[in-house]
Structure formats: C-alpha cells, structure tokens
Design an enzyme around this catalytic site. Structure first.
Site, short mmCIF file in Angstrom:
data_model
loop_
_atom_site.label_atom_id
_atom_site.label_comp_id
_atom_site.label_asym_id
_atom_site.label_seq_id
_atom_site.Cartn_x
_atom_site.Cartn_y
_atom_site.Cartn_z
N CYS A 242 0.81 -1.22 0.00
CA CYS A 242 0.00 0.00 0.00
C CYS A 242 0.85 1.27 0.00
O CYS A 242 0.31 2.37 -0.12
CB CYS A 242 -0.97 0.00 1.18
SG CYS A 242 -0.20 -0.31 2.76
N SER A 243 2.16 1.15 0.13
CA SER A 243 3.01 2.35 0.09
C SER A 243 4.21 2.14 -0.81
O SER A 243 5.26 2.75 -0.62
CB SER A 243 3.49 2.70 1.50
OG SER A 243 4.32 1.68 2.00
#
Length: 121
Positions: free
Chosen positions: A72-73
């Site tokens: 997610c990052s």
C-alpha cells in the site's frame, strides 16, 4: 483451483527460505518463519547494510520486478509501516525488499532474483 495455487506458492515460499539460508545466511526474512503463518506468495527480505533503493535498481536493470515497503506504500520513499509495526527499526525497514510471486513463478526465477539481489552490494 485456489488450493492448487496455494500449494504451489507455499512450495515456492519454502524454496525461498531454504535458498536464503543456504546462499546468504546474513539475509533476514521479515515475518513469520513458518510459511503457513504468512502469505506464502510474499517474501520480505532484509539485506543488512544494503539500502533497498540500490537493490531495487540492480534488480530492475536485470528485468526483475520487486518492491520496497508494503504494497500500500510501494511508491513512497519511506520505511514500511508494516515492518515498523513488526518491530523493525527504520534503517532495517529501508534495507528490506518485498518479492511477490505466483503459481507460474519458477524456482529458477527466484534463484536468479536472489542472486542479483546479493550482487547488489
């Protein structure tokens, strides 16, 4: 089909763990040591003393797609919040890469990725 795919990626995850232990015991696997307690299609490796960015560039030039940080990052240049929550320090998290693989991934591809990552120092 899901059970068959999980069986394949579990076997590949076990292969990665064996290869890391055999080829580069200085590397550390982030996460549970038991494949059955983790997502078998993901191997997160810490290369002590090697910034993930340099390893990523080397792997990318070899045509191998991996990532640093959590999914997610993945596009952010900071330590993975997931690894930080697992107790890794910021430096340790920035020395980590995430390899994802699927049922079509071969042991030869994983061996090559590990070899290139180890040469990235």
């Amino acid at each position: 089909r899901r059970d068959a795919a999980r069986s394949v990626v579990t076997r590949l995850a076990e292969f990665v763990r064996r290869e890391v232990a055999r080829r580069a015991p200085e590397l550390e696997l982030n996460g549970p040591s038991d494949v059955l307690r983790s997502l078998p299609q993901i191997a997160n490796l810490r290369l002590p003393g090697r910034p993930a960015e340099l390893t990523l560039v080397k792997l990318d030039r070899a045509g191998i797609a991996v990532s640093a940080g959590s999914a997610c990052s993945a596009r952010m240049a900071r330590a993975s919040h997931v690894l930080l929550a697992m107790g890794r320090g910021a430096r340790e998290a920035r020395e980590s890469i995430r390899m994802s693989f699927g049922e079509e991934t071969t042991e030869e591809e994983l061996t090559r990725a590990l070899r290139v990552a180890l040469e990235a120092s």
